[in-house]
Design an enzyme around this catalytic site. Structure first.
Site, PDB file in Angstrom:
ATOM      1  N   GLY A 193      -0.833   4.188  -5.089  1.00  0.00           N
ATOM      2  CA  GLY A 193      -0.932   3.153  -5.763  1.00  0.00           C
ATOM      3  C   GLY A 193       0.516   3.024  -6.849  1.00  0.00           C
ATOM      4  O   GLY A 193       0.819   1.954  -7.021  1.00  0.00           O
ATOM      5  N   LEU A 235      -3.998   4.317  -0.692  1.00  0.00           N
ATOM      6  CA  LEU A 235      -4.744   4.734   0.454  1.00  0.00           C
ATOM      7  C   LEU A 235      -5.876   5.513   0.318  1.00  0.00           C
ATOM      8  O   LEU A 235      -6.892   5.487   0.867  1.00  0.00           O
ATOM      9  CB  LEU A 235      -3.849   5.454   1.285  1.00  0.00           C
ATOM     10  CG  LEU A 235      -4.408   5.921   2.777  1.00  0.00           C
ATOM     11  CD1 LEU A 235      -4.905   4.742   3.636  1.00  0.00           C
ATOM     12  CD2 LEU A 235      -3.461   6.758   3.451  1.00  0.00           C
ATOM     13  N   VAL A 287       0.901  -1.120   0.088  1.00  0.00           N
ATOM     14  CA  VAL A 287      -0.030   0.028   0.070  1.00  0.00           C
ATOM     15  C   VAL A 287       0.772   1.214   0.135  1.00  0.00           C
ATOM     16  O   VAL A 287       1.852   1.211   0.606  1.00  0.00           O
ATOM     17  CB  VAL A 287      -0.953   0.078   1.298  1.00  0.00           C
ATOM     18  CG1 VAL A 287      -1.878   1.340   1.387  1.00  0.00           C
ATOM     19  CG2 VAL A 287      -1.706  -1.324   1.410  1.00  0.00           C
ATOM     20  N   CYS A 288       0.588   2.381  -0.818  1.00  0.00           N
ATOM     21  CA  CYS A 288       1.097   3.400  -0.862  1.00  0.00           C
ATOM     22  C   CYS A 288       0.036   4.657  -0.940  1.00  0.00           C
ATOM     23  O   CYS A 288      -1.087   4.243  -0.825  1.00  0.00           O
ATOM     24  CB  CYS A 288       2.169   3.781  -1.603  1.00  0.00           C
ATOM     25  SG  CYS A 288       1.449   3.958  -3.517  1.00  0.00           S
ATOM     26  N   ALA A 289       0.458   5.949  -0.931  1.00  0.00           N
ATOM     27  CA  ALA A 289      -0.615   6.749  -1.132  1.00  0.00           C
ATOM     28  C   ALA A 289      -1.686   6.630  -2.022  1.00  0.00           C
ATOM     29  O   ALA A 289      -2.719   6.863  -1.903  1.00  0.00           O
ATOM     30  CB  ALA A 289       0.115   8.257  -0.961  1.00  0.00           C
TER      31      ALA A 289
END
Length: 135
Positions: free
Chosen positions: A97, A122, A93-95
């Site tokens: 994608g 996220l 997961v990141c901010a």
């Protein structure tokens, strides 16, 4: 040159279809990623591990509930310590994608065959009204 003039519509169609294939990439999601709903199913059914690959200050500002923070730059060294069982799905997961797609590729190279990224990151998780916590 005559081919291009006589078949301009075919060229336009090829360019338009190529552009449509790029839309998910530009929005942050990538092919092969999982949606927020699919991620929840993997967590509940297969005990998937959530790895947030954001920097520590981004992680502290808000992250998927239960995700462990392993910044992308440290992933190769720290992933084997955080996700010991390579048979369990790992969801990166990141901010938005983009970083998580790279992280999933790194994890697969390390032997985590079920590593995937969360499409939309996220932002997509929040859009699905799923739990987010702050450190």
């Amino acid at each position: 040159m005559n081919f291009i003039l006589d078949n301009w519509y075919l060229i336009f169609l090829a360019v338009a279809s190529g552009a449509l294939l790029l839309v998910p990439t530009l929005k942050g999601g990538m092919a092969g990623g999982v949606t927020a709903a699919e991620a929840v199913q993997l967590i509940n059914r297969e005990k998937a591990v959530l790895i947030d690959v954001c920097e520590p200050q981004e992680y502290a500002a808000g992250h998927v509930k239960g995700a462990r923070n392993v910044p992308l730059a440290q992933l190769q060294e720290r992933l084997p310590q955080v996700a010991k069982n390579k048979a369990v799905p790992v969801i990166m997961v990141c901010a938005k994608g983009a970083r998580s797609v790279r992280a999933a590729a790194v994890a697969r190279a390390l032997g985590y065959e079920k590593a995937q990224s969360l499409s939309g990151g996220l932002a997509a998780w929040r859009a699905a009204s799923l739990p987010v916590e702050k450190a």
